[in-house]
Write an enzyme that holds these catalytic residues in place. Structure first.
Site, PDB file in Angstrom:
ATOM      1  N   TYR A 190       1.171  -1.040  -0.351  1.00  0.00           N
ATOM      2  CA  TYR A 190       0.221  -0.120  -0.040  1.00  0.00           C
ATOM      3  C   TYR A 190       0.913   0.995   0.100  1.00  0.00           C
ATOM      4  CZ  TYR A 190      -3.120   3.210   1.761  1.00  0.00           C
ATOM      5  OH  TYR A 190      -3.539   4.878   1.758  1.00  0.00           O
TER       6      TYR A 190
ATOM      7  N   GLU B  61      -2.866   7.164  -4.713  1.00  0.00           N
ATOM      8  CA  GLU B  61      -2.643   6.247  -4.151  1.00  0.00           C
ATOM      9  C   GLU B  61      -2.472   4.877  -5.436  1.00  0.00           C
ATOM     10  OE1 GLU B  61      -5.951   5.289  -0.435  1.00  0.00           O
ATOM     11  OE2 GLU B  61      -6.262   3.781  -2.386  1.00  0.00           O
TER      12      GLU B  61
END
Ligand code: GDP
Ligand code: MN
Length: 394
Positions: free
Chosen positions: A116, A204
Site C-alpha cells: 500500500y 494512492e
C-alpha cells in the site's frame, strides 16, 4: 475531482511508474478488441468508477465483483458485458452505487505481495504526507484499524528538494533491500513528482504489487486533483464530467453553477455558500428537507439565475422553490428583475417562496409586485422556511 483509474494510470505511467499494459473500453466489443491487441492471457477486466472497494463490490443486479480475472478473450467480452451499464455498489459508493460506463482490460500480474502506498497533502505542514505498508490490498481499511503499526509514515516538505536518501530511508523502513530498494525509491520519487505536477490532493497505489521476478507493478491507481487548480490543467478538466453521476449536478457543472443534489423536496436558490447552508439548516429545523445546496454567487445575473432555475426544476422530488437572497454587494432590485425574467423563460410548476433583504430591497419588492409572477413573500428567513415547509405539506 477524482480521476478514474485509467486516467490515473496514464499519468503514473508517463511519470515512470511501472503500470501493466491496458486499454479502455466502453462496449463489450471494444473490450474484446483490447484483449486481442494485448495478446496475452489471463487478463483482468476492471469497472471504472470513482470509488474503491471494487474487488469486493457487487452490482445492483447481483453480479459479484468489479475486478475479474479472465482466462480467454471471449470471457473478457462476457465480463465487460456484465459490468458495462451496470451499477456497482462498494463500501465506498454508498448504497446507491455508481454506474459503470467504462472498463479497463489489463494484463494480469502474478502477485507475490501487495504493497500500500499513498500520498496526501498536509495543509498544516505544507508537506506531502506519505504512508506505506507491506500489508496492502483489499483489506487495507481493516488493517489500518487493527494494526496501525503496519504503516510507515513520513512527510516531504514542499519547499525542500526531494533527496534520494529520504526516499531510500522510507523504502528501507518498509523493509526493502538492494535492487528492490532502488526500484521502490524510484517509484516513490515518480509519485511525488506526479503529485506536485498535477496539484493532487491524493495519490494512492493499492496494491503496488511485487511479482515473481521481484518487479513492482501499480495494479490500481487513484488520484484526486484540487479543483481550484483545474484552470492550469486543461487536459484534466475534460475528465470532470466523467465522475459526476447525479444528472442535476451534471447540468449545474456544465453551466458553472455551484450545486449539490440532495434528496429533499425544497429547492433552494441562495446567494453565498454560508447563507445557503444556513437556509438548509433552518429548513431542517422546521421539518423541511432541502432538495439541494445551490449558491448562485455574489454577482448572480439573469443568466445565472435562469441556469439555476433550470437545474432546480429538473429535480425529480421538487415540491417548492425557496429563494433566499441577502443583498450585500448584490442588489435586490437586480436579482428581482433576474427572477422575473428567468421565470418568464422557465415557467414554474411548483410554488415559489421569496425572501429578499438588504441593498435596495424596497425597489426589489416593487419589481416583484408589479410583475405577473406568482409567489409568496417572506420578511425573514424563519418565516420563509415555515412557509416553504407548509407549502410542501399542502
Ligand atoms: P479496488 O478493490 O477498487 O481497490 O480494485 P483493485 O484494482 O485494487 O483490485 C482489487 C484486487 O484485485 C487487488 O488487490 C488484487 O488482489 C486483485 N488484482 C487486481 N489486478 C490484478 C492482477 O492483475 N492480477 C491478479 N492476480 N490480481 C489482481
Ligand atoms: Mn485498490
Amino acid at each position: 475531482m477524482n480521476l478514474l483509474e485509467y486516467v490515473a494510470k496514464e499519468i503514473l505511467a508517463r511519470e515512470g511508474v511501472p503500470v501493466p499494459q491496458f486499454g479502455v473500453a466502453s462496449s463489450p466489443d471494444e473490450a474484446f478488441d483490447v484483449a486481442v491487441k494485448l495478446n496475452k492471457t489471463p487478463l483482468v477486466v476492471k469497472a471504472q468508477i470513482a470509488a474503491g472497494g471494487r474487488g469486493k463490490g457487487r452490482f445492483a443486479d447481483g453480479y459479484e465483483g468489479g475486478v475479474k480475472i479472465c482466462k480467454t478473450t471471449e470471457e473478457v467480452r462476457e465480463v465487460a458485458a456484465k459490468m458495462l451499464g451496470g451499477i456497482l455498489v462498494t463500501a465506498q459508493t454508498g448504497p446507491v452505487g455508481q454506474p459503470v460506463r467504462k472498463v479497463i482490460v489489463t494484463e494480469s500480474v502474478n502477485i507475490v505481495e501487495e504493497i500500500y502506498l499513498s500520498l496526501t497533502y498536509s495543509y498544516s505542514e505544507a508537506a506531502i504526507w506519505v504512508m506505506g505498508s507491506r500489508l496492502g490490498g483489499v483489506e487495507i481499511e481493516r488493517i489500518a484499524l487493527e494494526n496501525p503499526q503496519a504503516f510507515v509514515k513520513k512527510t516531504f516538505l514542499l519547499d525542500q528538494p526531494l533527496w534520494d536518501f529520504q526516499l531510500r530511508e522510507f523504502g528501507a523502513q518498509l523493509g526493502f533491500k538492494s535492487k528492490s530498494l532502488v526500484d521502490f525509491s524510484k517509484i516513490l520519487k515518480s509519485l511525488l513528482q506526479a503529485f506536485i505536477k498535477h496539484d493532487a490532493t491524493l495519490c494512492e497505489i493499492n496494491p503496488l504489487a511485487i511479482d515473481r521476478e521481484n518487479r513492482f507493478w501499480a495494479l490500481d491507481a487513484k488520484i484526486s486533483i484540487d479543483d481550484n487548480s483545474l484552470f492550469r490543467h486543461d487536459g484534466l478538466s475534460t475528465y470532470r464530467f466523467e465522475t459526476v453521476y447525479d444528472s442535476q449536478e451534471l447540468e449545474a457543472l456544465s453551466h458553472g453553477v455551484n450545486y449539490v443534489g440532495l434528496d429533499g423536496q425544497i429547492g433552494c436558490l441562495v446567494n453565498g455558500a454560508g447563507l445557503a447552508m444556513a437556509t438548509m439548516d433552518i429548513l431542517d429545523r422546521f421539518g423541511g428537507r432541502p432538495a439541494n445546496f445551490l449558491d448562485v454567487g455574489g454577482g448572480a445575473d439573469q443568466n445565472q439565475v435562469e441556469k439555476a432555475f433550470r437545474v432546480l426544476l429538473s429535480h425529480p422530488n421538487l415540491k417548492v422553490i425557496l429563494i433566499n437572497i441577502f443583498g450585500g454587494i448584490m442588489r435586490c432590485d437586480l436579482i428581482a428583475e433576474a427572477i422575473v425574467e428567468a421565470t418568464k423563460k422557465q415557467p414554474l410548476h411548483v410554488p415559489l417562496v421569496i425572501r429578499l433583504e438588504g441593498t435596495r430591497v424596497k425597489e426589489g419588492k416593487e419589481i416583484l409586485e408589479k410583475s405577473s409572477l406568482q409567489y409568496v413573500f417572506a420578511e425573514d428567513l424563519e418565516e420563509a422556511a415555515k412557509k416553504a415547509v407548509n407549502l410542501v405539506e399542502k
